[in-house]
Design an enzyme around this catalytic site. Structure first.
Site, short mmCIF file in Angstrom:
data_model
loop_
_atom_site.label_atom_id
_atom_site.label_comp_id
_atom_site.label_asym_id
_atom_site.label_seq_id
_atom_site.Cartn_x
_atom_site.Cartn_y
_atom_site.Cartn_z
N THR A 13 0.71 -1.56 -0.24
CA THR A 13 0.17 0.13 0.08
C THR A 13 0.98 1.15 0.31
OG1 THR A 13 0.33 -0.09 2.65
CG2 THR A 13 -2.12 -0.97 1.10
N ASP A 171 18.23 -1.15 -8.57
CA ASP A 171 18.74 0.07 -9.44
C ASP A 171 17.91 0.31 -10.69
OD1 ASP A 171 19.94 1.94 -10.37
OD2 ASP A 171 21.41 1.90 -8.97
N HIS A 172 17.06 1.33 -10.03
CA HIS A 172 16.41 1.09 -11.49
C HIS A 172 16.47 2.14 -12.52
CE1 HIS A 172 15.31 5.45 -10.06
NE2 HIS A 172 14.69 5.65 -10.79
N HIS A 234 23.28 4.75 -8.42
CA HIS A 234 22.57 5.22 -9.54
C HIS A 234 23.28 5.51 -10.66
CE1 HIS A 234 18.41 4.76 -8.26
NE2 HIS A 234 18.02 6.17 -7.67
N LYS A 324 18.52 18.73 -6.52
CA LYS A 324 17.02 18.84 -6.08
C LYS A 324 16.74 20.23 -6.41
CE LYS A 324 15.58 13.97 -4.29
NZ LYS A 324 15.23 13.82 -5.16
C1 BG6 Z 1 15.52 7.89 -6.28
C2 BG6 Z 1 15.96 8.68 -5.36
O1 BG6 Z 1 16.16 6.60 -6.38
O2 BG6 Z 1 15.73 8.07 -7.75
C3 BG6 Z 1 14.64 10.16 -5.39
O3 BG6 Z 1 15.33 7.85 -4.17
C4 BG6 Z 1 15.05 10.54 -7.05
O4 BG6 Z 1 15.27 10.67 -4.56
C5 BG6 Z 1 14.55 9.39 -7.73
O5 BG6 Z 1 14.24 11.35 -7.19
C6 BG6 Z 1 14.72 9.89 -9.40
O6 BG6 Z 1 14.48 8.35 -10.34
P1 BG6 Z 1 14.09 9.25 -11.99
O7 BG6 Z 1 13.70 8.09 -12.55
O8 BG6 Z 1 12.32 10.18 -11.39
O9 BG6 Z 1 15.04 9.96 -11.88
#
Ligand code: BG6
Length: 464
Positions: A13, A171-172, A234, A324
């Site tokens: 959720t 790690d997206h 990242h 940010k």
């Molecule tokens: C996340 C961070 O892993 O990645 C966030 O915790 C960040 O703080 C985000 O905003 C950024 O991801 P993307 O895919 O929007 O670039």
């Protein structure tokens, strides 16, 4: 009937599940990537039943789906979802979960820990209590612990239960289309492959700017900061792919070893030059964000200069910045080549990660006409300007969940990489703190503190 794969999402959720995981699973379903007989078990504490949860999920999926939302398609998809109410921080609750699995003939598992790392251990213990030995794969969200020592202990515990090969650390960024494209651009174009070294490259920039602030995540972010939130995971992953040698084989191990070699060669930060290596900033107003300490020194911006101490890269600085509230959302990797002579502009290659996905190349030509002047020509290839490419490009989570289901491990972080980068960043932060260097304030909507520009200017460089 035995279920082919059941994905159990702890933290079902939470924001991540609603914004990313469910829309990704929906798209996987409509594009045929979610096996017909797979199921999704949502674990949450709230008092929902499956049909109530499906209704809530519907609105999130409609809002965040990458492809068009269709009611019938969603209904079909939502039949795969069950809500199971439990408090996953209580060990006794796992007996009930096990019963639920047995009653529904669920034997093949992927567990998704979409929760804060402090819960990883108790969930693992709970699963161990009822399963004895591991049964399945586990996907972990970052951060993998709150500090290196805690992360290492947790890692040991998880590896002991699941086995190292069954752990998928997300790690997206590794699922982003253009991050996956770096290898292709580097290694299938002699015009880049053969000059990808310090003899021809003057500097490399990895820039990840965000327009948003910390929003509702102040509690987590304030204990983390930009370096741990973005750089050590990242951006270091990107750095290692940009800088690695060509993997000997295109296998998970080949890629992993090549990346690891880059981390091993990272030149350690040095106390005497820390001022010109690391600049930290904090946007004005950050301390008033929910759950942020009123006297917080946490950085929301970081810029660093580092070197890779190997034959390929000796002498070429890598600049990394992230922040940010910097007025724009843009991730780009820029490779700035050395000029053949001072009077001309450098060749520049930019790999655009987001929001534009594409490649920009700047090179020199003669000014058209009678003039013999040399001027830069700019070629800009936009990949996601094409609707077909947009439709066919899976979003990072779709790609990574699909990869996990297929047992494809290349595009996940490995523990030793995490350990290296965690050590590196902690050391950097310690040096910064030991010298009591300031965290510079910057106005929201600007590109971060001017000190980050000055850091490059003193070396004759500037952010692109
Ligand atoms: C996340 C961070 O892993 O990645 C966030 O915790 C960040 O703080 C985000 O905003 C950024 O991801 P993307 O895919 O929007 O670039």
């Amino acid at each position: 009937m035995t279920i082919s794969t059941n994905l159990t999402i702890f933290g079902g959720t939470g924001d991540l599940t609603f914004r990313k995981l469910l829309p990704a699973l929906y798209t996987m379903d409509i594009t045929g990537k979610l096996p017909e007989d797979s199921r999704i078990t949502i674990i949450g504490r709230r008092d929902y039943d499956s049909s109530h949860y499906r209704q809530i999920a519907r609105d999130w999926v409609e809002k965040f789906t990458r492809l068009s939302f269709e009611e019938k398609a969603f209904d079909r998809f939502s039949e795969k979802i069950d809500y199971y109410r439990m408090d996953f921080s209580r060990l006794e609750a796992y007996h009930g979960l096990n019963r639920y699995y047995r009653e529904n003939d669920i034997h093949s598992h992927i567990f998704y820990f979409a929760v804060a790392p402090r819960f990883f251990s108790i969930i693992t213990e709970g699963l161990k209590l009822v399963h004895g030995s591991s049964s399945g794969k586990v996907i972990l969200e970052k951060p993998f612990g709150e500090n290196l020592a805690a992360a290492a202990a947790l890692n040991k515990e998880l590896e002991a239960f699941f086995g190292p090969e069954q752990i998928y650390r997300i790690d997206h960024y590794l699922g982003k289309e253009m991050v996956r494209n770096i290898q292709a651009i580097r290694f299938s174009n002699p015009i880049f492959t053969d000059v990808w070294n310090s003899r021809y490259i003057e500097s490399v920039q990895i820039s990840a700017l965000e327009d948003m602030g910390v929003e509702t995540r102040g509690g987590y972010y304030d204990a983390s900061g930009a370096l741990k939130d973005m750089v050590q995971n990242h951006l270091f992953q990107i750095l290692s792919i940009m800088a690695m040698e060509q993997p000997e084989e295109f296998s998970p191990k080949g890629l992993h070893d090549a990346q690891l070699d880059v981390f091993r060669c990272l030149q350690p930060a040095d106390a005497s030059s820390i001022e010109s290596t690391l600049v930290l900033g904090q946007y004005e107003g950050y301390r008033g964000e929910p759950l942020v300490k009123p006297d917080s020194q946490t950085e929301t911006y970081g810029a660093l200069r580092l070197f890779i101490d190997n034959q390929r890269w000796k002498g070429t600085p890598f600049y990394i910045r992230t922040g940010k509230k910097t007025g724009k959302r843009e991730i780009e990797l820029a490779v700035i080549f050395r000029r053949p002579y001072q009077e001309v502009e450098p060749n520049i290659l930019i790999i655009k990660i987001q929001p534009t996905e594409g490649v920009y190349l700047q090179f020199n030509i003669k000014r058209p006409g009678d003039s013999e002047d040399i001027i830069p020509a700019k070629m800009d290839f936009c990949q996601n300007c094409s609707l077909i490419h947009q439709l066919n490009t899976p979003e990072a989570y779709e790609r990574l969940i699909t990869a996990c289901m297929a047992g494809e491990r290349s595009w996940f972080s490995q523990w030793d990489q995490i350990e290296f980068s965690w050590n590196y960043i902690s050391h950097l932060k310690e040096l910064h703190a030991a010298k009591r260097l300031p965290v510079y304030p910057y106005r929201p909507g600007t590109r971060g503190p001017v000190e980050a520009d000055r850091m490059l200017e003193q070396y004759g460089h500037s952010w692109l």
